[in-house]
Design a protein around this motif. Structure first.
Motif, PDB file in Angstrom:
ATOM      1  N   GLY A 241       5.019  -0.444  10.223  1.00 28.22           N
ATOM      2  CA  GLY A 241       4.180  -1.727   9.507  1.00 28.22           C
ATOM      3  C   GLY A 241       2.594  -1.021   9.236  1.00 28.22           C
ATOM      4  O   GLY A 241       2.097  -1.550   8.202  1.00 28.22           O
ATOM      5  N   SER A 242       2.114  -0.408  10.165  1.00 26.32           N
ATOM      6  CA  SER A 242       0.921   0.103  10.109  1.00 26.32           C
ATOM      7  C   SER A 242       0.703   1.117   8.668  1.00 26.32           C
ATOM      8  O   SER A 242      -0.279   1.067   8.232  1.00 26.32           O
ATOM      9  CB  SER A 242       0.152   0.497  11.149  1.00 26.32           C
ATOM     10  OG  SER A 242       0.250  -0.009  12.435  1.00 26.32           O
ATOM     11  N   ALA A 243       1.620   2.008   8.871  1.00 19.86           N
ATOM     12  CA  ALA A 243       1.828   2.813   7.601  1.00 19.86           C
ATOM     13  C   ALA A 243       1.834   2.084   6.383  1.00 19.86           C
ATOM     14  O   ALA A 243       1.124   2.562   5.441  1.00 19.86           O
ATOM     15  CB  ALA A 243       3.017   3.911   7.904  1.00 19.86           C
ATOM     16  N   ARG A 244       2.653   1.094   6.158  1.00 24.55           N
ATOM     17  CA  ARG A 244       2.712   0.148   4.996  1.00 24.55           C
ATOM     18  C   ARG A 244       1.487  -0.027   4.487  1.00 24.55           C
ATOM     19  O   ARG A 244       0.791  -0.277   3.378  1.00 24.55           O
ATOM     20  CB  ARG A 244       3.692  -0.928   4.914  1.00 24.55           C
ATOM     21  CG  ARG A 244       5.368  -0.236   5.002  1.00 24.55           C
ATOM     22  CD  ARG A 244       5.961  -1.587   4.768  1.00 24.55           C
ATOM     23  NE  ARG A 244       6.069  -2.546   5.984  1.00 24.55           N
ATOM     24  CZ  ARG A 244       7.134  -2.259   6.916  1.00 24.55           C
ATOM     25  NH1 ARG A 244       7.880  -1.182   6.923  1.00 24.55           N
ATOM     26  NH2 ARG A 244       6.904  -3.052   8.116  1.00 24.55           N
ATOM     27  N   ARG A 245       0.510  -0.580   5.366  1.00 20.02           N
ATOM     28  CA  ARG A 245      -0.764  -0.993   5.283  1.00 20.02           C
ATOM     29  C   ARG A 245      -1.863  -0.018   4.873  1.00 20.02           C
ATOM     30  O   ARG A 245      -2.598  -0.113   3.914  1.00 20.02           O
ATOM     31  CB  ARG A 245      -1.459  -1.789   6.497  1.00 20.02           C
ATOM     32  CG  ARG A 245      -0.945  -3.381   6.395  1.00 20.02           C
ATOM     33  CD  ARG A 245      -2.138  -3.966   7.181  1.00 20.02           C
ATOM     34  NE  ARG A 245      -2.095  -3.897   8.891  1.00 20.02           N
ATOM     35  CZ  ARG A 245      -3.063  -3.908   9.443  1.00 20.02           C
ATOM     36  NH1 ARG A 245      -4.148  -4.194   9.099  1.00 20.02           N
ATOM     37  NH2 ARG A 245      -2.927  -3.852  10.903  1.00 20.02           N
ATOM     38  N   VAL A 246      -1.478   1.055   5.455  1.00 24.59           N
ATOM     39  CA  VAL A 246      -2.443   2.188   5.295  1.00 24.59           C
ATOM     40  C   VAL A 246      -2.106   2.820   3.811  1.00 24.59           C
ATOM     41  O   VAL A 246      -2.909   2.995   3.157  1.00 24.59           O
ATOM     42  CB  VAL A 246      -2.122   3.526   6.047  1.00 24.59           C
ATOM     43  CG1 VAL A 246      -2.744   4.795   5.606  1.00 24.59           C
ATOM     44  CG2 VAL A 246      -2.667   3.110   7.492  1.00 24.59           C
ATOM     45  N   VAL A 247      -0.755   2.976   3.378  1.00 21.63           N
ATOM     46  CA  VAL A 247      -0.596   3.261   2.085  1.00 21.63           C
ATOM     47  C   VAL A 247      -0.867   2.187   1.108  1.00 21.63           C
ATOM     48  O   VAL A 247      -1.528   2.582   0.091  1.00 21.63           O
ATOM     49  CB  VAL A 247       0.894   3.625   1.984  1.00 21.63           C
ATOM     50  CG1 VAL A 247       1.526   3.831   0.533  1.00 21.63           C
ATOM     51  CG2 VAL A 247       1.431   4.787   2.804  1.00 21.63           C
ATOM     52  N   THR A 248      -0.692   1.008   1.200  1.00 21.52           N
ATOM     53  CA  THR A 248      -1.237  -0.121   0.346  1.00 21.52           C
ATOM     54  C   THR A 248      -2.975  -0.064   0.292  1.00 21.52           C
ATOM     55  O   THR A 248      -3.300  -0.131  -1.000  1.00 21.52           O
ATOM     56  CB  THR A 248      -0.714  -1.300   1.036  1.00 21.52           C
ATOM     57  OG1 THR A 248       0.705  -1.481   0.978  1.00 21.52           O
ATOM     58  CG2 THR A 248      -1.300  -2.480  -0.083  1.00 21.52           C
ATOM     59  N   ALA A 249      -3.433   0.158   1.198  1.00 16.02           N
ATOM     60  CA  ALA A 249      -4.927   0.198   1.222  1.00 16.02           C
ATOM     61  C   ALA A 249      -5.365   1.576   0.458  1.00 16.02           C
ATOM     62  O   ALA A 249      -6.297   1.455  -0.383  1.00 16.02           O
ATOM     63  CB  ALA A 249      -5.688   0.024   2.658  1.00 16.02           C
ATOM     64  N   LEU A 250      -4.650   2.729   0.662  1.00 18.66           N
ATOM     65  CA  LEU A 250      -5.112   3.794   0.024  1.00 18.66           C
ATOM     66  C   LEU A 250      -4.988   3.616  -1.442  1.00 18.66           C
ATOM     67  O   LEU A 250      -5.762   4.164  -2.406  1.00 18.66           O
ATOM     68  CB  LEU A 250      -4.342   5.108   0.412  1.00 18.66           C
ATOM     69  CG  LEU A 250      -4.689   5.662   1.964  1.00 18.66           C
ATOM     70  CD1 LEU A 250      -3.852   6.576   2.476  1.00 18.66           C
ATOM     71  CD2 LEU A 250      -6.124   5.920   1.904  1.00 18.66           C
ATOM     72  N   ARG A 251      -3.626   3.395  -1.748  1.00 16.60           N
ATOM     73  CA  ARG A 251      -3.376   2.981  -3.176  1.00 16.60           C
ATOM     74  C   ARG A 251      -4.269   2.125  -3.905  1.00 16.60           C
ATOM     75  O   ARG A 251      -4.748   2.287  -5.118  1.00 16.60           O
ATOM     76  CB  ARG A 251      -2.085   2.553  -3.493  1.00 16.60           C
ATOM     77  CG  ARG A 251      -0.883   3.211  -2.848  1.00 16.60           C
ATOM     78  CD  ARG A 251      -0.421   4.499  -4.003  1.00 16.60           C
ATOM     79  NE  ARG A 251       0.698   4.950  -3.627  1.00 16.60           N
ATOM     80  CZ  ARG A 251       1.848   4.485  -3.822  1.00 16.60           C
ATOM     81  NH1 ARG A 251       2.012   3.439  -4.649  1.00 16.60           N
ATOM     82  NH2 ARG A 251       3.132   5.271  -3.597  1.00 16.60           N
ATOM     83  N   LEU A 252      -4.604   0.986  -3.229  1.00 21.68           N
ATOM     84  CA  LEU A 252      -5.497  -0.309  -3.932  1.00 21.68           C
ATOM     85  C   LEU A 252      -6.977   0.571  -3.902  1.00 21.68           C
ATOM     86  O   LEU A 252      -7.548   0.462  -5.022  1.00 21.68           O
ATOM     87  CB  LEU A 252      -5.767  -1.363  -3.144  1.00 21.68           C
ATOM     88  CG  LEU A 252      -4.350  -2.176  -2.998  1.00 21.68           C
ATOM     89  CD1 LEU A 252      -4.717  -3.387  -2.082  1.00 21.68           C
ATOM     90  CD2 LEU A 252      -4.054  -2.715  -4.475  1.00 21.68           C
ATOM     91  N   VAL A 253      -7.442   1.377  -3.046  1.00 18.92           N
ATOM     92  CA  VAL A 253      -8.854   1.730  -3.256  1.00 18.92           C
ATOM     93  C   VAL A 253      -8.842   3.079  -4.016  1.00 18.92           C
ATOM     94  O   VAL A 253      -9.689   3.302  -4.743  1.00 18.92           O
ATOM     95  CB  VAL A 253      -9.367   1.917  -1.773  1.00 18.92           C
ATOM     96  CG1 VAL A 253     -10.887   2.755  -1.786  1.00 18.92           C
ATOM     97  CG2 VAL A 253      -9.564   0.747  -0.863  1.00 18.92           C
ATOM     98  N   CYS A 254      -7.839   3.994  -3.974  1.00 23.37           N
ATOM     99  CA  CYS A 254      -8.006   5.407  -4.553  1.00 23.37           C
ATOM    100  C   CYS A 254      -7.140   5.596  -5.634  1.00 23.37           C
ATOM    101  O   CYS A 254      -7.156   6.606  -6.244  1.00 23.37           O
ATOM    102  CB  CYS A 254      -7.901   6.384  -3.281  1.00 23.37           C
ATOM    103  SG  CYS A 254      -8.886   6.219  -1.848  1.00 23.37           S
TER     104      CYS A 254
END
Length: 450
Positions: A241-254
């Motif tokens: 679950g945390s990894a999905r959030r990390v990937v999503t946040a990275l994709r949105l920001v970067c």
């Protein structure tokens, strides 16, 4: 130093002296150099890993044989000295590890691995050096008596890099480059892709595939032959679950195409190896496109952490149109073809704009264009008219792709209004627009939360 510790040191020192004298008499000097290693991968450059240990002792053939050390009379004194310790006596030739990870360990081989071999490598001779011996014996004796171990759960990321060394997140999560040993585990479990040009004992791993999301937890050491009430096994896997959030946040920001791969669990590298092996979950995962890596630089850290936090807010999770838009935006980043990215980004735009308030009647394309223009109207570097025209063209290109009409390159343009020379250029602009739109909505939620 207590009496029992001193007794163990004296006994092991006598054994090691005897062994080194024997080896010196039989072969003079140790053979040290590069050596093929079929047990692990060794780093030989930023992207090169070989099954070759760069500095190894070519042991005489009889050294690794079970029972070899017991041929020396001094080994009986070593065993007796460890038998008098209430903790260590249960760890000699016993099952040892954390709960759920116990393995039988050969005490004599541990002495060879952690005292004799490192002494030979450190001195490059078969001479006994008290200072060198103390360093390795103390680490061995203290490590074997450890009452706890630190287990690291790590989930490799593909298609990612940063100029930071470590990136701290809430709840003890850390983004960092994998250690060389963790990289070896990831290679073995195909959690990182091999680049072209590898062989049986040689692989190349892109620098964009060497980070992981990690968390470290402490567990008690379990050892001995008798019955005991074992503590709970290490929790694993826990990072999905945390990894999905990390990937999503990275994709949105970067932007980019970063993905999380397979969960792995291993003891911390800097401890005595109470748990020498690792555990892996062979889950399926998407591939990253290393031509579009996700790059998180220092100036984006604050926004990344803020978005990671915002994605867990209940009112953000309850916004279904936003959730669909984010999911399709992330999927678009994973696609390897421009037309597939275009379709996913169009679905993301439909979910984000069509059902939101104050949109005019008209076609889906009209609603998407108006919604994007309204939301992004306050962005200083964007023109509402340009955004509206761009989104209309984007939706027309989407229709052409879905209905098999081909790619209308001649009519494509960027959000600035200048012509696009390829579908990829337009899709890249569309991804940036959708990322900014989602980030703006998250910022609105943040302003109402604070």
């Amino acid at each position: 130093m207590n009496e029992r510790h001193g007794s163990r040191r004296a006994a092991v020192a006598a054994l090691v002296r005897r062994v080194l004298t024997h080896l010196a008499a039989s072969e003079g000097k140790p053979r040290i150099g590069r050596m093929i290693d079929n047990q692990r991968w060794w780093r030989h450059g930023q992207e090169t890993f070989l099954g070759i240990r760069p500095q190894a002792w070519d042991m005489p053939d009889d050294v690794p044989i079970v029972g070899w050390l017991d041929k020396f009379a001094e080994m009986a004194d070593v065993r007796q000295s460890y038998a008098t310790d209430l903790v260590l006596r249960d760890r000699v030739d016993a099952m040892i590890g954390a709960a759920g990870t116990l393995q039988a360990r050969n005490f004599a081989w541990l002495l060879v691995q952690h005292v004799i071999e490192p002494m030979v490598l450190a001195t490059a001779t078969y001479e006994f050096d008290d200072t060198v011996f103390d360093r390795f014996f103390e680490a061995f004796d203290r490590g074997l008596a450890s009452d706890q171990v630190h287990m690291v759960e790590f989930l490799p990321l593909n298609g990612f890099d940063s100029n930071e060394v470590v990136i701290l997140l809430p709840d003890g999560l850390v983004l960092r480059r994998m250690t060389d040993r963790q990289m070896g585990f990831a290679i073995d479990q195909l959690a990182v892709p091999r680049m072209v040009g590898g062989s049986v004992n040689s692989v190349r791993i892109s620098r964009f595939d060497q980070w992981a999301l990690t968390i470290t937890r402490t567990y008690p050491v379990v050892a001995g032959h008798g019955d005991h009430q074992a503590p709970a096994a290490p929790a694993f896997p826990t990072l999905d679950g945390s990894a999905r959030r990390v990937v999503t946040a990275l994709r949105l920001v970067c932007g980019g195409s970063v993905v999380a791969t397979r969960p792995l669990l291993a003891q911390s590298d800097d401890e005595f190896p109470i748990v020498p092996s690792y555990t892996a979950i062979h889950s399926a995962f998407d591939s990253a496109d290393n031509e579009r890596p996700t790059l998180l630089m220092t100036d984006g850290l604050g926004q990344f952490r803020a978005v990671y936090t915002a994605l867990a807010w209940p009112h953000v999770e309850a916004d279904q149109s936003l959730q669909v838009a984010i999911r399709r935006l992330v999927l678009a980043g994973s696609r390897n073809t421009d037309s597939d990215r275009l379709i996913d980004l169009s679905v993301s735009a439909e979910a984000l704009f069509i059902k939101r308030a104050n949109l005019p009647k008209g076609t889906k394309g009209d609603k998407i264009a108006a919604g994007a223009a309204n939301l992004l109207a306050t962005e200083p570097d964007l023109s509402a008219n340009n955004v509206e025209a761009f989104m209309k063209t984007l939706y027309q290109a989407r229709n052409a792709e879905i209905h098999g009409d081909g790619q209308p390159y001649a009519s494509l343009h960027l959000v600035s209004g200048s012509p696009a020379t390829s579908l990829r250029e337009m899709v890249d602009d569309a991804e940036r627009i959708m990322r900014r739109a989602v980030l703006l909505i998250l910022a609105i939620y943040a302003s109402t939360t604070s």
